[in-house]
Design an enzyme around this catalytic site. Structure first.
Site, PDB file in Angstrom:
ATOM      1  N   ARG A 136     -21.695  -2.348   1.968  1.00 51.01           N
ATOM      2  CA  ARG A 136     -20.860  -3.562   2.062  1.00 51.01           C
ATOM      3  C   ARG A 136     -21.108  -4.341   3.346  1.00 51.01           C
ATOM      4  O   ARG A 136     -21.213  -3.776   4.422  1.00 51.01           O
ATOM      5  CB  ARG A 136     -19.383  -3.169   1.991  1.00 51.01           C
ATOM      6  CG  ARG A 136     -18.451  -4.368   2.246  1.00 51.01           C
ATOM      7  CD  ARG A 136     -17.157  -4.197   1.570  1.00 51.01           C
ATOM      8  NE  ARG A 136     -16.250  -3.347   2.334  1.00 51.01           N
ATOM      9  CZ  ARG A 136     -14.994  -3.112   1.961  1.00 51.01           C
ATOM     10  NH1 ARG A 136     -14.523  -3.651   0.844  1.00 51.01           N
ATOM     11  NH2 ARG A 136     -14.219  -2.330   2.679  1.00 51.01           N
ATOM     12  N   ARG A 194       0.828  -1.207   0.000  1.00 55.30           N
ATOM     13  CA  ARG A 194       0.000   0.000   0.000  1.00 55.30           C
ATOM     14  C   ARG A 194       0.860   1.254   0.000  1.00 55.30           C
ATOM     15  O   ARG A 194       0.316   2.354  -0.067  1.00 55.30           O
ATOM     16  CB  ARG A 194      -0.866   0.011   1.264  1.00 55.30           C
ATOM     17  CG  ARG A 194      -2.322  -0.349   1.031  1.00 55.30           C
ATOM     18  CD  ARG A 194      -2.995  -0.242   2.382  1.00 55.30           C
ATOM     19  NE  ARG A 194      -4.421  -0.181   2.359  1.00 55.30           N
ATOM     20  CZ  ARG A 194      -5.237  -1.231   2.414  1.00 55.30           C
ATOM     21  NH1 ARG A 194      -4.759  -2.444   2.394  1.00 55.30           N
ATOM     22  NH2 ARG A 194      -6.539  -1.052   2.469  1.00 55.30           N
ATOM     23  N   ARG A 221     -18.031  -3.815   8.530  1.00 58.47           N
ATOM     24  CA  ARG A 221     -16.730  -3.467   9.094  1.00 58.47           C
ATOM     25  C   ARG A 221     -16.792  -2.145   9.833  1.00 58.47           C
ATOM     26  O   ARG A 221     -17.454  -1.222   9.382  1.00 58.47           O
ATOM     27  CB  ARG A 221     -15.679  -3.396   7.979  1.00 58.47           C
ATOM     28  CG  ARG A 221     -15.115  -4.726   7.623  1.00 58.47           C
ATOM     29  CD  ARG A 221     -14.281  -4.685   6.365  1.00 58.47           C
ATOM     30  NE  ARG A 221     -13.309  -3.585   6.320  1.00 58.47           N
ATOM     31  CZ  ARG A 221     -12.353  -3.486   5.399  1.00 58.47           C
ATOM     32  NH1 ARG A 221     -12.247  -4.431   4.471  1.00 58.47           N
ATOM     33  NH2 ARG A 221     -11.523  -2.482   5.397  1.00 58.47           N
TER      34      ARG A 221
HETATM   35  P1  AMP Z   1      -8.453  -3.708   3.855  1.00 57.66           P
HETATM   36  O1  AMP Z   1      -9.207  -4.878   4.387  1.00 57.66           O
HETATM   37  O2  AMP Z   1      -7.456  -4.079   2.795  1.00 57.66           O
HETATM   38  O3  AMP Z   1      -9.353  -2.560   3.438  1.00 57.66           O
HETATM   39  O4  AMP Z   1      -7.583  -3.155   5.063  1.00 57.66           O
HETATM   40  C1  AMP Z   1      -8.192  -2.645   6.243  1.00 57.66           C
HETATM   41  C2  AMP Z   1      -7.229  -1.762   7.011  1.00 57.66           C
HETATM   42  O5  AMP Z   1      -6.085  -2.533   7.423  1.00 57.66           O
HETATM   43  C3  AMP Z   1      -6.637  -0.610   6.221  1.00 57.66           C
HETATM   44  O6  AMP Z   1      -7.499   0.515   6.162  1.00 57.66           O
HETATM   45  C4  AMP Z   1      -5.365  -0.340   7.021  1.00 57.66           C
HETATM   46  O7  AMP Z   1      -5.670   0.324   8.225  1.00 57.66           O
HETATM   47  C5  AMP Z   1      -4.907  -1.739   7.371  1.00 57.66           C
HETATM   48  N1  AMP Z   1      -4.015  -2.284   6.331  1.00 57.66           N
HETATM   49  C6  AMP Z   1      -4.269  -3.332   5.499  1.00 57.66           C
HETATM   50  N2  AMP Z   1      -3.250  -3.552   4.672  1.00 57.66           N
HETATM   51  C7  AMP Z   1      -2.305  -2.619   4.964  1.00 57.66           C
HETATM   52  C8  AMP Z   1      -1.028  -2.304   4.446  1.00 57.66           C
HETATM   53  N3  AMP Z   1      -0.510  -2.996   3.424  1.00 57.66           N
HETATM   54  N4  AMP Z   1      -0.352  -1.275   5.006  1.00 57.66           N
HETATM   55  C9  AMP Z   1      -0.855  -0.565   6.039  1.00 57.66           C
HETATM   56  N5  AMP Z   1      -2.068  -0.795   6.570  1.00 57.66           N
HETATM   57  C10 AMP Z   1      -2.796  -1.809   6.048  1.00 57.66           C
END
Ligand code: AMP
Length: 217
Positions: A128, A89, A161
């Site tokens: 969602r 990310r 979520r």
């Molecule tokens: P997601 O399920 O991919 O939307 O991730 C949910 C949350 O997890 C994000 O909004 C971040 O707070 C954290 N997160 C997930 N992947 C990363 C990453 N690669 N780097 C930093 N934070 C992450």
């Protein structure tokens, strides 16, 4: 070519496509978001550090995230491919993956980007619902489960979520544009990027991605 990164803004449909790609091509779906949520649920030290950051929509520090992914990719089940969802990310995460990936036999081969405009994302995030057990995603308007509130895949009860609220979503989208979108150029220059229009409908998008990945399952 099954060492894959799946990219796109929050709500682009990464989770939904990831589950199908993973089931079809028998490669593990590695979602850093799911891993963090599991750590939060289990109240591990990592979970305790990540909880407030994630709920507010911020990014977990690179050092923690990189260590988590390096450890996970070194598992034997990633030897014939993997699907990374939500990582990298940041440029620092991409640079780290470029270093450790080849060393552990897990060099990235393909980056799939799903592009969706902001106004569509906002609508999708509001509706969602996700499965806390298997990670499948649904939408109360556009992609309902067969039985309301229940996951089609594993039967668990669906949840909304904590970070799918308008305030956290705004922060997540800002972070996406500031930190993650530059990765598209990064992987374009590496010759790995394949971009798809994420508004063509779930089925059409899946067909496009499967055509890219090939018939061999
Ligand atoms: P997601 O399920 O991919 O939307 O991730 C949910 C949350 O997890 C994000 O909004 C971040 O707070 C954290 N997160 C997930 N992947 C990363 C990453 N690669 N780097 C930093 N934070 C992450």
């Amino acid at each position: 070519m099954r060492n894959i990164i799946l990219m796109g803004p929050p709500g682009a449909g990464k989770g939904t496509q990831a589950v199908n790609i993973s089931d079809t091509y028998k490669i593990p779906h590695i979602s850093t978001g799911d891993m963090f949520r599991e750590a939060i649920g289990n109240k591990t030290p990592l979970g305790l550090q990540a909880k407030a950051i994630i709920e507010s929509g911020g990014l977990v520090p690179d050092s923690l995230t990189i260590a988590l992914v390096e450890e996970r990719l070194s598992h034997e089940d990633c030897a014939n491919g993997y699907l990374l969802d939500g990582f990298p990310r940041t440029i620092a995460q991409a640079e780290a993956l470029k270093q450790f990936g080849p060393k552990i036999g897990r060099a990235v081969e393909l980056v799939i980007n799903i592009a969706v405009p902001d106004e569509v994302l906002i609508e999708r995030i509001a509706g969602r619902r996700v499965c806390p057990k298997c990670g499948a995603s649904y939408n109360i308007v556009a992609m309902k489960p067969r039985v309301e509130g229940i996951c089609d895949r594993c039967g668990a009860e669906l949840i909304q979520r904590k970070d799918d609220n308008p305030e956290s979503f705004k922060v997540r989208l800002e972070n996406y544009y500031a930190q993650t979108q530059p990765l598209l150029d990064y992987y374009e220059k590496e010759g790995l990027l394949h971009s798809f229009d994420g508004t063509v409908g779930y089925q059409n998008l899946q067909e496009g991605i499967f055509a890219l990945l090939g018939a061999e399952r």
